[in-house]
Write an enzyme that holds these catalytic residues in place. Structure first.
Site, PDB file in Angstrom:
ATOM      1  N   ASP A 138      -5.244  -4.630  28.940  1.00 44.98           N
ATOM      2  CA  ASP A 138      -4.939  -5.475  27.796  1.00 44.98           C
ATOM      3  C   ASP A 138      -5.309  -4.753  26.498  1.00 44.98           C
ATOM      4  O   ASP A 138      -6.357  -4.098  26.424  1.00 44.98           O
ATOM      5  CB  ASP A 138      -5.780  -6.758  27.947  1.00 44.98           C
ATOM      6  CG  ASP A 138      -5.401  -7.839  26.973  1.00 44.98           C
ATOM      7  OD1 ASP A 138      -4.239  -8.268  27.009  1.00 44.98           O
ATOM      8  OD2 ASP A 138      -6.261  -8.277  26.186  1.00 44.98           O
ATOM      9  N   GLU A 180     -10.607   9.044  40.999  1.00 50.07           N
ATOM     10  CA  GLU A 180     -11.396   8.994  42.244  1.00 50.07           C
ATOM     11  C   GLU A 180     -10.656   8.187  43.310  1.00 50.07           C
ATOM     12  O   GLU A 180     -11.038   8.177  44.470  1.00 50.07           O
ATOM     13  CB  GLU A 180     -12.758   8.322  41.992  1.00 50.07           C
ATOM     14  CG  GLU A 180     -13.648   9.085  41.036  1.00 50.07           C
ATOM     15  CD  GLU A 180     -14.824   8.229  40.549  1.00 50.07           C
ATOM     16  OE1 GLU A 180     -15.147   7.192  41.181  1.00 50.07           O
ATOM     17  OE2 GLU A 180     -15.401   8.602  39.510  1.00 50.07           O
TER      18      GLU A 180
HETATM   19  C1  GLC Z   1      -2.824  -9.400  24.984  1.00 57.72           C
HETATM   20  C2  GLC Z   1      -2.397 -10.456  25.986  1.00 57.72           C
HETATM   21  C3  GLC Z   1      -2.400 -11.775  25.292  1.00 57.72           C
HETATM   22  C4  GLC Z   1      -3.791 -12.073  24.802  1.00 57.72           C
HETATM   23  C5  GLC Z   1      -4.316 -10.943  23.922  1.00 57.72           C
HETATM   24  C6  GLC Z   1      -5.784 -11.050  23.693  1.00 57.72           C
HETATM   25  O1  GLC Z   1      -1.920  -9.243  23.956  1.00 57.72           O
HETATM   26  O2  GLC Z   1      -1.150 -10.128  26.544  1.00 57.72           O
HETATM   27  O3  GLC Z   1      -1.934 -12.816  26.106  1.00 57.72           O
HETATM   28  O4  GLC Z   1      -3.793 -13.263  24.064  1.00 57.72           O
HETATM   29  O5  GLC Z   1      -4.098  -9.688  24.515  1.00 57.72           O
HETATM   30  O6  GLC Z   1      -6.485 -10.722  24.850  1.00 57.72           O
END
Ligand code: GLC
Length: 540
Positions: free
Chosen positions: A227, A276
Protein backbone atom coordinates in the site's frame (compact mmCIF):
# COMPACT_ATOMS: atom_id res chain seq x y z
CA UNK A 1 1.15 -20.93 -16.15
CA UNK A 2 4.27 -21.61 -18.09
CA UNK A 3 6.38 -24.23 -16.46
CA UNK A 4 9.13 -25.80 -18.44
CA UNK A 5 10.30 -28.18 -15.73
CA UNK A 6 9.23 -31.08 -17.95
CA UNK A 7 11.45 -29.86 -20.77
CA UNK A 8 13.98 -32.37 -22.10
CA UNK A 9 17.39 -32.38 -20.48
CA UNK A 10 19.64 -30.33 -22.73
CA UNK A 11 22.74 -30.47 -20.54
CA UNK A 12 24.54 -32.63 -23.09
CA UNK A 13 24.41 -29.82 -25.67
CA UNK A 14 27.50 -27.71 -25.02
CA UNK A 15 26.13 -24.37 -26.29
CA UNK A 16 22.95 -24.47 -24.18
CA UNK A 17 22.78 -23.64 -20.49
CA UNK A 18 22.37 -26.75 -18.39
CA UNK A 19 19.90 -25.17 -15.99
CA UNK A 20 16.24 -25.23 -16.89
CA UNK A 21 14.72 -21.84 -16.08
CA UNK A 22 11.22 -21.75 -14.68
CA UNK A 23 9.62 -18.36 -15.22
CA UNK A 24 8.22 -16.70 -12.09
CA UNK A 25 4.54 -17.57 -11.62
CA UNK A 26 3.50 -13.92 -11.40
CA UNK A 27 4.86 -12.85 -14.82
CA UNK A 28 1.54 -13.41 -16.57
CA UNK A 29 -0.69 -14.27 -13.59
CA UNK A 30 -4.28 -13.19 -13.17
CA UNK A 31 -4.70 -11.82 -9.66
CA UNK A 32 -8.18 -11.53 -8.22
CA UNK A 33 -8.60 -8.78 -5.65
CA UNK A 34 -10.82 -9.86 -2.78
CA UNK A 35 -12.17 -6.93 -0.79
CA UNK A 36 -12.77 -9.15 2.24
CA UNK A 37 -15.60 -7.10 3.78
CA UNK A 38 -17.61 -7.47 0.60
CA UNK A 39 -16.82 -10.88 -0.82
CA UNK A 40 -18.66 -13.53 1.22
CA UNK A 41 -19.85 -13.60 4.83
CA UNK A 42 -19.76 -16.99 6.59
CA UNK A 43 -20.97 -15.98 10.06
CA UNK A 44 -23.95 -13.72 9.44
CA UNK A 45 -22.50 -10.49 10.87
CA UNK A 46 -22.96 -8.73 7.54
CA UNK A 47 -19.24 -8.39 6.86
CA UNK A 48 -17.31 -10.80 4.64
CA UNK A 49 -14.59 -12.94 6.22
CA UNK A 50 -11.78 -15.39 5.51
CA UNK A 51 -13.94 -18.49 5.85
CA UNK A 52 -16.30 -16.87 3.36
CA UNK A 53 -13.39 -16.59 0.93
CA UNK A 54 -12.40 -20.20 1.53
CA UNK A 55 -15.98 -21.34 0.93
CA UNK A 56 -15.93 -19.67 -2.47
CA UNK A 57 -12.58 -20.95 -3.71
CA UNK A 58 -14.39 -23.36 -6.04
CA UNK A 59 -15.93 -20.35 -7.76
CA UNK A 60 -12.54 -18.66 -8.13
CA UNK A 61 -11.08 -21.84 -9.55
CA UNK A 62 -13.92 -21.99 -12.06
CA UNK A 63 -13.21 -18.39 -12.96
CA UNK A 64 -9.63 -19.44 -13.63
CA UNK A 65 -7.65 -16.90 -11.63
CA UNK A 66 -4.11 -17.78 -10.50
CA UNK A 67 -3.77 -15.76 -7.33
CA UNK A 68 -5.77 -13.91 -4.72
CA UNK A 69 -4.91 -10.50 -3.40
CA UNK A 70 -6.64 -9.93 -0.08
CA UNK A 71 -7.15 -6.30 0.91
CA UNK A 72 -5.99 -5.89 4.54
CA UNK A 73 -7.18 -8.50 7.02
CA UNK A 74 -4.80 -7.64 9.87
CA UNK A 75 -5.96 -6.30 13.22
CA UNK A 76 -7.51 -2.90 12.75
CA UNK A 77 -10.09 -0.61 14.33
CA UNK A 78 -11.34 -0.19 10.73
CA UNK A 79 -11.23 3.60 10.48
CA UNK A 80 -10.25 3.01 6.81
CA UNK A 81 -11.57 -0.56 6.58
CA UNK A 82 -8.33 -2.28 7.48
CA UNK A 83 -5.87 0.21 5.94
CA UNK A 84 -5.28 1.36 9.53
CA UNK A 85 -3.42 -1.57 11.08
CA UNK A 86 -3.02 -1.93 14.85
CA UNK A 87 -1.20 -5.29 14.73
CA UNK A 88 0.33 -6.32 11.40
CA UNK A 89 1.02 -9.87 12.57
CA UNK A 90 -2.49 -10.92 13.52
CA UNK A 91 -5.87 -11.30 11.80
CA UNK A 92 -8.72 -9.02 12.80
CA UNK A 93 -11.51 -10.94 14.57
CA UNK A 94 -13.98 -9.43 12.11
CA UNK A 95 -12.34 -11.54 9.39
CA UNK A 96 -11.40 -14.60 11.47
CA UNK A 97 -8.11 -15.58 13.07
CA UNK A 98 -4.70 -16.93 12.14
CA UNK A 99 -6.12 -20.45 11.92
CA UNK A 100 -8.72 -19.25 9.39
CA UNK A 101 -5.94 -17.62 7.37
CA UNK A 102 -3.81 -20.77 7.46
CA UNK A 103 -6.80 -22.81 6.38
CA UNK A 104 -7.55 -20.46 3.48
CA UNK A 105 -3.93 -20.54 2.32
CA UNK A 106 -3.80 -24.34 2.46
CA UNK A 107 -7.11 -24.69 0.61
CA UNK A 108 -6.06 -22.18 -2.07
CA UNK A 109 -2.73 -23.91 -2.54
CA UNK A 110 -4.48 -27.26 -2.86
CA UNK A 111 -6.37 -25.76 -5.82
CA UNK A 112 -3.21 -24.35 -7.35
CA UNK A 113 -3.95 -20.76 -6.37
CA UNK A 114 -1.49 -18.39 -4.74
CA UNK A 115 -2.48 -16.06 -1.90
CA UNK A 116 -1.11 -12.53 -1.60
CA UNK A 117 -1.91 -9.99 1.09
CA UNK A 118 -2.08 -6.24 1.38
CA UNK A 119 0.63 -4.70 3.57
CA UNK A 120 0.33 -1.15 4.89
CA UNK A 121 3.85 0.06 5.71
CA UNK A 122 3.29 3.82 5.26
CA UNK A 123 1.24 4.26 8.41
CA UNK A 124 -0.27 2.46 11.38
CA UNK A 125 -3.52 2.80 13.25
CA UNK A 126 -3.71 5.17 16.20
CA UNK A 127 -4.41 2.01 18.20
CA UNK A 128 -1.04 0.48 17.31
CA UNK A 129 1.06 -0.05 20.45
CA UNK A 130 3.73 2.28 19.07
CA UNK A 131 1.36 5.18 18.61
CA UNK A 132 -0.03 4.81 22.11
CA UNK A 133 3.53 4.76 23.45
CA UNK A 134 4.32 7.87 21.41
CA UNK A 135 1.35 9.72 22.91
CA UNK A 136 2.41 8.75 26.42
CA UNK A 137 6.01 9.86 25.84
CA UNK A 138 7.45 13.39 25.78
CA UNK A 139 8.44 15.38 22.69
CA UNK A 140 11.83 14.29 21.40
CA UNK A 141 11.53 10.77 22.85
CA UNK A 142 12.49 7.69 20.82
CA UNK A 143 8.81 6.64 20.93
CA UNK A 144 7.84 9.77 19.00
CA UNK A 145 10.69 9.25 16.51
CA UNK A 146 8.80 6.33 14.94
CA UNK A 147 6.25 8.83 13.63
CA UNK A 148 6.37 12.47 12.54
CA UNK A 149 5.74 14.55 15.66
CA UNK A 150 6.53 18.24 15.23
CA UNK A 151 5.91 21.45 17.11
CA UNK A 152 3.20 23.63 15.63
CA UNK A 153 3.80 27.00 14.01
CA UNK A 154 2.69 30.36 15.34
CA UNK A 155 3.48 31.86 18.76
CA UNK A 156 1.50 29.22 20.67
CA UNK A 157 2.14 26.33 18.27
CA UNK A 158 -1.51 26.23 17.29
CA UNK A 159 -0.84 26.17 13.53
CA UNK A 160 0.07 22.89 11.77
CA UNK A 161 3.83 22.40 11.16
CA UNK A 162 3.38 22.72 7.38
CA UNK A 163 0.61 23.31 4.85
CA UNK A 164 0.10 19.74 3.65
CA UNK A 165 -3.46 18.52 3.18
CA UNK A 166 -4.60 14.95 3.84
CA UNK A 167 -5.50 12.84 0.80
CA UNK A 168 -8.91 12.40 2.42
CA UNK A 169 -9.44 16.14 3.00
CA UNK A 170 -8.56 18.56 5.81
CA UNK A 171 -5.04 19.12 7.11
CA UNK A 172 -2.47 16.29 7.20
CA UNK A 173 -1.70 17.16 10.84
CA UNK A 174 -3.51 16.60 14.12
CA UNK A 175 -2.53 18.17 17.42
CA UNK A 176 -2.16 16.01 20.49
CA UNK A 177 -2.50 16.69 24.19
CA UNK A 178 0.76 16.06 26.02
CA UNK A 179 0.91 13.57 28.90
CA UNK A 180 0.87 16.54 31.35
CA UNK A 181 -2.43 17.81 29.86
CA UNK A 182 -0.97 20.77 27.95
CA UNK A 183 -1.70 21.44 24.25
CA UNK A 184 1.06 19.63 22.46
CA UNK A 185 2.83 18.65 19.29
CA UNK A 186 1.26 17.69 15.98
CA UNK A 187 1.57 14.38 14.13
CA UNK A 188 1.53 13.80 10.39
CA UNK A 189 -1.16 11.72 8.66
CA UNK A 190 -1.26 11.81 4.88
CA UNK A 191 -4.53 9.89 5.09
CA UNK A 192 -7.05 9.95 7.99
CA UNK A 193 -6.07 11.18 11.49
CA UNK A 194 -6.47 7.53 12.53
CA UNK A 195 -3.55 6.66 10.17
CA UNK A 196 -0.36 8.33 11.52
CA UNK A 197 2.56 8.15 9.05
CA UNK A 198 5.56 6.12 10.11
CA UNK A 199 9.06 7.59 10.02
CA UNK A 200 11.08 5.24 7.82
CA UNK A 201 14.36 6.78 9.02
CA UNK A 202 13.76 5.04 12.33
CA UNK A 203 15.42 1.59 12.42
CA UNK A 204 12.55 0.11 14.50
CA UNK A 205 10.17 0.81 11.64
CA UNK A 206 12.36 -0.97 9.10
CA UNK A 207 13.02 -3.97 11.37
CA UNK A 208 9.35 -4.37 12.23
CA UNK A 209 8.23 -4.47 8.59
CA UNK A 210 10.89 -7.06 7.84
CA UNK A 211 9.59 -9.13 10.77
CA UNK A 212 6.06 -8.81 9.36
CA UNK A 213 7.18 -9.92 5.90
CA UNK A 214 8.87 -13.03 7.33
CA UNK A 215 5.93 -13.76 9.63
CA UNK A 216 3.52 -14.11 6.70
CA UNK A 217 5.98 -15.64 4.26
CA UNK A 218 6.80 -18.33 6.82
CA UNK A 219 3.07 -19.09 7.02
CA UNK A 220 2.98 -19.74 3.28
CA UNK A 221 1.83 -16.36 1.91
CA UNK A 222 3.02 -15.98 -1.69
CA UNK A 223 3.44 -12.23 -1.86
CA UNK A 224 2.27 -8.77 -0.94
CA UNK A 225 0.53 -5.80 -2.41
CA UNK A 226 2.33 -2.84 -0.86
CA UNK A 227 0.00 0.00 0.00
CA UNK A 228 1.19 3.54 -0.84
CA UNK A 229 4.52 2.13 -2.02
CA UNK A 230 5.45 5.53 -3.44
CA UNK A 231 4.78 7.37 -0.18
CA UNK A 232 6.91 5.85 2.56
CA UNK A 233 9.77 8.40 2.40
CA UNK A 234 9.10 12.04 3.25
CA UNK A 235 11.28 14.95 2.11
CA UNK A 236 13.76 16.38 4.62
CA UNK A 237 12.30 19.33 6.50
CA UNK A 238 8.74 18.56 5.32
CA UNK A 239 8.58 21.73 3.19
CA UNK A 240 5.41 23.66 2.35
CA UNK A 241 4.02 23.30 -1.16
CA UNK A 242 1.81 25.20 -3.57
CA UNK A 243 -1.36 23.08 -3.56
CA UNK A 244 -3.30 24.94 -6.25
CA UNK A 245 -3.99 21.76 -8.29
CA UNK A 246 -4.66 19.48 -5.33
CA UNK A 247 -7.57 17.05 -5.56
CA UNK A 248 -8.81 14.67 -2.88
CA UNK A 249 -7.66 11.06 -3.39
CA UNK A 250 -5.20 12.14 -6.11
CA UNK A 251 -1.63 13.31 -6.32
CA UNK A 252 0.49 14.94 -8.98
CA UNK A 253 4.10 13.99 -9.71
CA UNK A 254 5.49 17.09 -7.93
CA UNK A 255 3.54 16.37 -4.73
CA UNK A 256 6.09 16.39 -1.85
CA UNK A 257 4.08 13.78 0.05
CA UNK A 258 4.99 11.09 -2.52
CA UNK A 259 7.78 9.66 -4.68
CA UNK A 260 10.75 10.96 -2.73
CA UNK A 261 14.00 9.33 -3.88
CA UNK A 262 14.75 7.84 -0.43
CA UNK A 263 11.80 5.49 -0.91
CA UNK A 264 13.91 3.27 -3.17
CA UNK A 265 16.24 2.29 -0.34
CA UNK A 266 13.18 1.09 1.59
CA UNK A 267 12.14 -1.08 -1.36
CA UNK A 268 15.63 -2.50 -1.66
CA UNK A 269 15.41 -3.56 1.96
CA UNK A 270 12.05 -5.23 1.37
CA UNK A 271 13.41 -6.99 -1.70
CA UNK A 272 16.32 -8.44 0.25
CA UNK A 273 13.85 -10.15 2.59
CA UNK A 274 11.71 -11.35 -0.30
CA UNK A 275 14.76 -12.82 -2.00
CA UNK A 276 15.04 -15.25 0.91
CA UNK A 277 11.76 -16.68 -0.45
CA UNK A 278 12.47 -17.03 -4.16
CA UNK A 279 8.87 -17.77 -5.23
CA UNK A 280 7.39 -14.78 -3.41
CA UNK A 281 6.58 -11.43 -4.99
CA UNK A 282 5.58 -7.85 -4.28
CA UNK A 283 3.42 -5.44 -6.23
CA UNK A 284 3.48 -1.80 -5.23
CA UNK A 285 0.73 0.78 -5.36
CA UNK A 286 2.56 3.47 -7.32
CA UNK A 287 0.64 6.57 -8.31
CA UNK A 288 3.52 8.04 -10.34
CA UNK A 289 2.81 9.15 -13.89
CA UNK A 290 6.29 9.89 -15.19
CA UNK A 291 7.48 6.72 -16.92
CA UNK A 292 11.10 6.99 -15.90
CA UNK A 293 10.26 7.56 -12.26
CA UNK A 294 7.66 4.80 -12.31
CA UNK A 295 10.21 2.37 -13.76
CA UNK A 296 12.63 3.06 -10.91
CA UNK A 297 10.32 1.17 -8.52
CA UNK A 298 10.65 -2.08 -10.43
CA UNK A 299 14.38 -2.15 -10.99
CA UNK A 300 15.69 -5.68 -10.42
CA UNK A 301 16.50 -5.02 -6.75
CA UNK A 302 13.20 -3.31 -5.86
CA UNK A 303 9.55 -4.34 -6.32
CA UNK A 304 8.70 -7.30 -8.58
CA UNK A 305 5.68 -5.51 -10.05
CA UNK A 306 4.21 -2.02 -9.97
CA UNK A 307 0.55 -1.21 -10.27
CA UNK A 308 -0.04 0.81 -13.34
CA UNK A 309 -3.31 2.73 -13.20
CA UNK A 310 -3.32 4.19 -16.70
CA UNK A 311 -5.94 1.79 -18.02
CA UNK A 312 -8.16 2.48 -15.02
CA UNK A 313 -7.85 6.21 -15.73
CA UNK A 314 -8.34 6.18 -19.51
CA UNK A 315 -11.74 7.06 -20.96
CA UNK A 316 -13.33 4.58 -23.38
CA UNK A 317 -11.77 6.04 -26.53
CA UNK A 318 -9.38 4.16 -28.82
CA UNK A 319 -6.66 6.82 -28.79
CA UNK A 320 -6.71 7.20 -25.01
CA UNK A 321 -6.68 3.47 -24.38
CA UNK A 322 -3.90 2.97 -26.89
CA UNK A 323 -1.84 5.75 -25.30
CA UNK A 324 -2.40 4.19 -21.85
CA UNK A 325 -1.16 0.84 -23.14
CA UNK A 326 1.87 2.29 -24.92
CA UNK A 327 2.85 4.36 -21.88
CA UNK A 328 2.44 1.38 -19.56
CA UNK A 329 4.63 -0.78 -21.77
CA UNK A 330 7.24 1.97 -22.11
CA UNK A 331 7.38 2.53 -18.33
CA UNK A 332 8.47 -1.04 -17.64
CA UNK A 333 10.49 -1.68 -20.82
CA UNK A 334 13.28 0.69 -19.74
CA UNK A 335 14.03 -1.51 -16.70
CA UNK A 336 13.15 -4.88 -18.24
CA UNK A 337 10.08 -5.12 -16.00
CA UNK A 338 6.71 -6.81 -16.41
CA UNK A 339 3.65 -4.73 -17.32
CA UNK A 340 0.55 -4.86 -15.12
CA UNK A 341 -3.04 -4.05 -16.04
CA UNK A 342 -6.06 -3.16 -14.01
CA UNK A 343 -9.43 -1.68 -14.87
CA UNK A 344 -10.63 -1.12 -11.32
CA UNK A 345 -10.03 -1.65 -7.62
CA UNK A 346 -11.54 -0.69 -4.26
CA UNK A 347 -10.49 2.97 -4.67
CA UNK A 348 -11.98 3.83 -8.09
CA UNK A 349 -15.39 3.88 -9.72
CA UNK A 350 -16.32 0.53 -11.26
CA UNK A 351 -15.64 0.37 -14.99
CA UNK A 352 -19.26 -0.27 -16.04
CA UNK A 353 -20.22 3.07 -14.48
CA UNK A 354 -17.07 4.87 -15.56
CA UNK A 355 -17.72 3.98 -19.19
CA UNK A 356 -21.25 5.38 -19.14
CA UNK A 357 -23.34 2.91 -17.13
CA UNK A 358 -26.29 0.78 -18.28
CA UNK A 359 -26.00 -1.52 -21.26
CA UNK A 360 -23.43 0.74 -22.96
CA UNK A 361 -21.20 0.80 -19.89
CA UNK A 362 -21.46 -2.95 -19.57
CA UNK A 363 -20.61 -3.53 -23.26
CA UNK A 364 -17.60 -1.24 -22.98
CA UNK A 365 -16.39 -2.93 -19.81
CA UNK A 366 -16.66 -6.30 -21.56
CA UNK A 367 -14.68 -4.94 -24.51
CA UNK A 368 -11.99 -3.56 -22.22
CA UNK A 369 -11.66 -6.91 -20.49
CA UNK A 370 -10.66 -8.46 -23.82
CA UNK A 371 -8.21 -5.61 -24.44
CA UNK A 372 -6.69 -6.09 -20.99
CA UNK A 373 -6.41 -9.87 -21.24
CA UNK A 374 -4.86 -9.67 -24.71
CA UNK A 375 -1.87 -7.77 -23.34
CA UNK A 376 1.38 -9.29 -22.07
CA UNK A 377 1.97 -9.16 -18.31
CA UNK A 378 0.08 -9.58 -15.05
CA UNK A 379 -3.58 -8.66 -14.66
CA UNK A 380 -5.46 -7.57 -11.54
CA UNK A 381 -9.23 -8.11 -11.51
CA UNK A 382 -11.36 -6.49 -8.82
CA UNK A 383 -14.02 -8.69 -7.23
CA UNK A 384 -17.40 -8.16 -8.86
CA UNK A 385 -15.98 -6.89 -12.16
CA UNK A 386 -16.55 -10.40 -13.54
CA UNK A 387 -20.26 -9.94 -12.77
CA UNK A 388 -20.38 -6.59 -14.55
CA UNK A 389 -21.35 -4.83 -11.31
CA UNK A 390 -21.89 -1.08 -11.59
CA UNK A 391 -21.08 1.47 -8.89
CA UNK A 392 -23.96 1.96 -6.48
CA UNK A 393 -25.44 5.32 -5.47
CA UNK A 394 -25.71 4.88 -1.73
CA UNK A 395 -27.83 7.01 0.60
CA UNK A 396 -25.90 9.52 2.75
CA UNK A 397 -26.51 7.62 5.97
CA UNK A 398 -24.96 4.42 4.55
CA UNK A 399 -21.62 6.05 3.64
CA UNK A 400 -18.63 4.83 5.64
CA UNK A 401 -15.55 5.95 3.70
CA UNK A 402 -13.65 8.51 5.84
CA UNK A 403 -13.53 10.73 2.74
CA UNK A 404 -17.24 11.57 3.19
CA UNK A 405 -16.84 13.21 6.61
CA UNK A 406 -13.30 14.53 6.01
CA UNK A 407 -14.43 16.38 2.89
CA UNK A 408 -17.24 18.06 4.80
CA UNK A 409 -19.68 15.72 3.01
CA UNK A 410 -18.77 17.08 -0.41
CA UNK A 411 -17.08 13.91 -1.72
CA UNK A 412 -19.04 10.68 -1.45
CA UNK A 413 -15.89 8.55 -1.36
CA UNK A 414 -15.35 4.97 -2.42
CA UNK A 415 -18.20 3.00 -0.85
CA UNK A 416 -20.06 2.82 -4.17
CA UNK A 417 -17.51 0.34 -5.57
CA UNK A 418 -17.38 -1.69 -2.34
CA UNK A 419 -20.96 -2.98 -2.16
CA UNK A 420 -21.01 -6.74 -1.33
CA UNK A 421 -21.10 -9.33 -4.11
CA UNK A 422 -24.44 -10.89 -5.11
CA UNK A 423 -24.15 -14.68 -5.13
CA UNK A 424 -27.67 -16.06 -5.60
CA UNK A 425 -31.39 -15.51 -5.23
CA UNK A 426 -33.59 -12.66 -6.33
CA UNK A 427 -33.36 -10.12 -3.54
CA UNK A 428 -30.79 -8.50 -1.22
CA UNK A 429 -28.57 -9.72 0.30
CA UNK A 430 -28.35 -12.27 -2.54
CA UNK A 431 -26.63 -14.97 -0.49
CA UNK A 432 -23.78 -12.66 0.56
CA UNK A 433 -24.79 -12.96 4.23
CA UNK A 434 -27.58 -14.35 6.36
CA UNK A 435 -27.61 -11.01 8.21
CA UNK A 436 -27.66 -7.35 7.18
CA UNK A 437 -24.94 -6.51 4.64
CA UNK A 438 -22.60 -3.75 5.86
CA UNK A 439 -23.59 -1.63 2.86
CA UNK A 440 -27.11 -1.84 1.36
CA UNK A 441 -27.34 -3.91 -1.84
CA UNK A 442 -29.48 -2.73 -4.77
CA UNK A 443 -32.91 -4.27 -5.44
CA UNK A 444 -32.19 -4.81 -9.13
CA UNK A 445 -29.14 -7.09 -8.92
CA UNK A 446 -30.99 -10.42 -9.38
CA UNK A 447 -29.73 -10.75 -13.00
CA UNK A 448 -26.17 -10.03 -11.85
CA UNK A 449 -25.79 -12.82 -9.29
CA UNK A 450 -23.22 -15.56 -9.80
CA UNK A 451 -26.08 -18.06 -9.90
CA UNK A 452 -27.90 -16.16 -12.66
CA UNK A 453 -24.77 -15.76 -14.79
CA UNK A 454 -23.00 -19.06 -14.37
CA UNK A 455 -24.99 -21.07 -16.91
CA UNK A 456 -25.78 -18.18 -19.26
CA UNK A 457 -23.23 -18.28 -22.08
CA UNK A 458 -23.87 -14.63 -22.94
CA UNK A 459 -23.23 -13.36 -19.39
CA UNK A 460 -20.27 -11.23 -18.37
CA UNK A 461 -19.17 -14.01 -16.02
CA UNK A 462 -19.10 -16.46 -18.94
CA UNK A 463 -17.09 -13.98 -21.01
CA UNK A 464 -14.54 -13.70 -18.19
CA UNK A 465 -14.30 -17.47 -17.85
CA UNK A 466 -13.82 -18.04 -21.60
CA UNK A 467 -11.29 -15.23 -21.94
CA UNK A 468 -9.24 -16.35 -18.93
CA UNK A 469 -9.23 -19.95 -20.14
CA UNK A 470 -8.10 -19.01 -23.65
CA UNK A 471 -5.39 -16.73 -22.29
CA UNK A 472 -4.06 -19.54 -20.09
CA UNK A 473 -4.05 -22.23 -22.75
CA UNK A 474 -3.53 -20.79 -26.23
CA UNK A 475 -0.04 -20.32 -27.66
CA UNK A 476 -1.14 -17.12 -29.42
CA UNK A 477 -0.74 -15.19 -26.15
CA UNK A 478 3.02 -15.73 -26.02
CA UNK A 479 5.73 -13.09 -26.01
CA UNK A 480 6.22 -9.62 -24.59
CA UNK A 481 5.98 -7.55 -27.80
CA UNK A 482 2.89 -5.78 -29.14
CA UNK A 483 2.59 -4.41 -32.71
CA UNK A 484 -0.08 -1.88 -33.68
CA UNK A 485 -1.98 -1.95 -36.95
CA UNK A 486 -3.63 0.80 -38.95
CA UNK A 487 -7.35 0.87 -38.20
CA UNK A 488 -10.32 3.18 -38.74
CA UNK A 489 -10.67 6.25 -36.49
CA UNK A 490 -12.09 5.32 -33.10
CA UNK A 491 -10.73 1.77 -33.37
CA UNK A 492 -7.43 -0.01 -32.83
CA UNK A 493 -5.84 -3.36 -33.49
CA UNK A 494 -2.72 -4.82 -31.94
CA UNK A 495 -1.02 -8.15 -32.34
CA UNK A 496 1.16 -10.20 -30.04
CA UNK A 497 4.31 -10.40 -32.17
CA UNK A 498 5.41 -13.81 -30.99
CA UNK A 499 2.11 -15.65 -30.45
CA UNK A 500 0.10 -13.91 -33.16
CA UNK A 501 -3.10 -13.05 -31.29
CA UNK A 502 -4.82 -9.97 -32.72
CA UNK A 503 -7.09 -7.83 -30.55
CA UNK A 504 -9.44 -5.35 -32.23
CA UNK A 505 -11.31 -2.64 -30.32
CA UNK A 506 -14.27 -0.81 -31.84
CA UNK A 507 -14.97 2.24 -29.68
CA UNK A 508 -17.09 3.95 -32.36
CA UNK A 509 -20.88 4.06 -32.50
CA UNK A 510 -21.20 1.88 -35.63
CA UNK A 511 -20.12 -1.64 -36.63
CA UNK A 512 -16.76 -2.26 -38.34
CA UNK A 513 -15.49 -5.09 -40.56
CA UNK A 514 -13.02 -7.31 -38.78
CA UNK A 515 -9.69 -8.00 -40.47
CA UNK A 516 -9.14 -11.52 -41.87
CA UNK A 517 -8.53 -14.28 -39.34
CA UNK A 518 -10.30 -16.85 -37.22
CA UNK A 519 -12.48 -15.41 -34.49
CA UNK A 520 -11.44 -16.73 -31.07
CA UNK A 521 -13.74 -14.63 -28.86
CA UNK A 522 -15.68 -11.40 -28.99
CA UNK A 523 -17.32 -9.28 -26.32
CA UNK A 524 -20.57 -9.05 -28.36
CA UNK A 525 -21.83 -11.22 -31.23
CA UNK A 526 -19.97 -10.88 -34.54
CA UNK A 527 -22.36 -11.27 -37.48
CA UNK A 528 -20.99 -11.62 -41.04
CA UNK A 529 -17.57 -10.43 -39.99
CA UNK A 530 -18.87 -7.23 -38.42
CA UNK A 531 -17.81 -6.18 -34.92
CA UNK A 532 -20.59 -4.15 -33.22
CA UNK A 533 -19.92 -0.78 -31.52
CA UNK A 534 -18.42 -0.77 -27.99
CA UNK A 535 -16.92 -4.21 -28.57
CA UNK A 536 -13.63 -6.03 -28.89
CA UNK A 537 -12.62 -9.27 -30.60
CA UNK A 538 -9.73 -11.71 -30.52
CA UNK A 539 -8.56 -13.18 -33.83
CA UNK A 540 -5.87 -15.70 -34.71
C1 GLC B 1 -4.28 3.03 -0.53
C2 GLC B 1 -5.47 2.09 -0.47
C3 GLC B 1 -6.65 2.87 0.02
C4 GLC B 1 -6.35 3.41 1.39
C5 GLC B 1 -5.06 4.22 1.39
C6 GLC B 1 -4.56 4.48 2.78
O1 GLC B 1 -4.44 4.02 -1.47
O2 GLC B 1 -5.69 1.49 -1.72
O3 GLC B 1 -7.83 2.12 0.03
O4 GLC B 1 -7.40 4.22 1.83
O5 GLC B 1 -4.02 3.54 0.73
O6 GLC B 1 -4.05 3.32 3.34
Amino acid sequence: MRDVSDAPDTSATPDRPSEVTVEPWWLDAIFYQVYPRSFADSDGDGVGDLTGVENMLGYLELLGVNALWLSPVMRSPMADHGYDVSDPRDIDPLFGDLAAMDSLVAAAHARGMKVTMDLVPNHTSIEHRWFREALASPPGSPERERYFFRDGRGPDGSEPPNNWPSIFGGPAWTRVTEPDGSPGQWYLHIFAPEQPDLNWDDPDVVADLHATLRFWLDRGIDGFRIDVAHGMAKPAGLPDHDWSDNELLHNTDDDPRFDNPEVHEIHRGIRKVLDEYPEAMTVGEIWVRDNERFGEYIRPDELHLGFNFRLAEAPFAADDVRAAIEQSLAAVAQVGGTPTWTLSNHDVEREVTRYGGGAVGRDRARAMLLVELALPGAVFLYNGAELGLPNVDLPDDALQDPVWERSGRTERGRDGCRVPLPWKGTEPPYGFTTGQPWLPMPDDWAPLTVEAQLEDVTSTLSLYRSAIELRANRPEFAGPEVDWYGSPAGCFAFRRREGGLTCVLNATSGPIMLPPGTLLLSSSPVVEGQLPPDSAAWLI
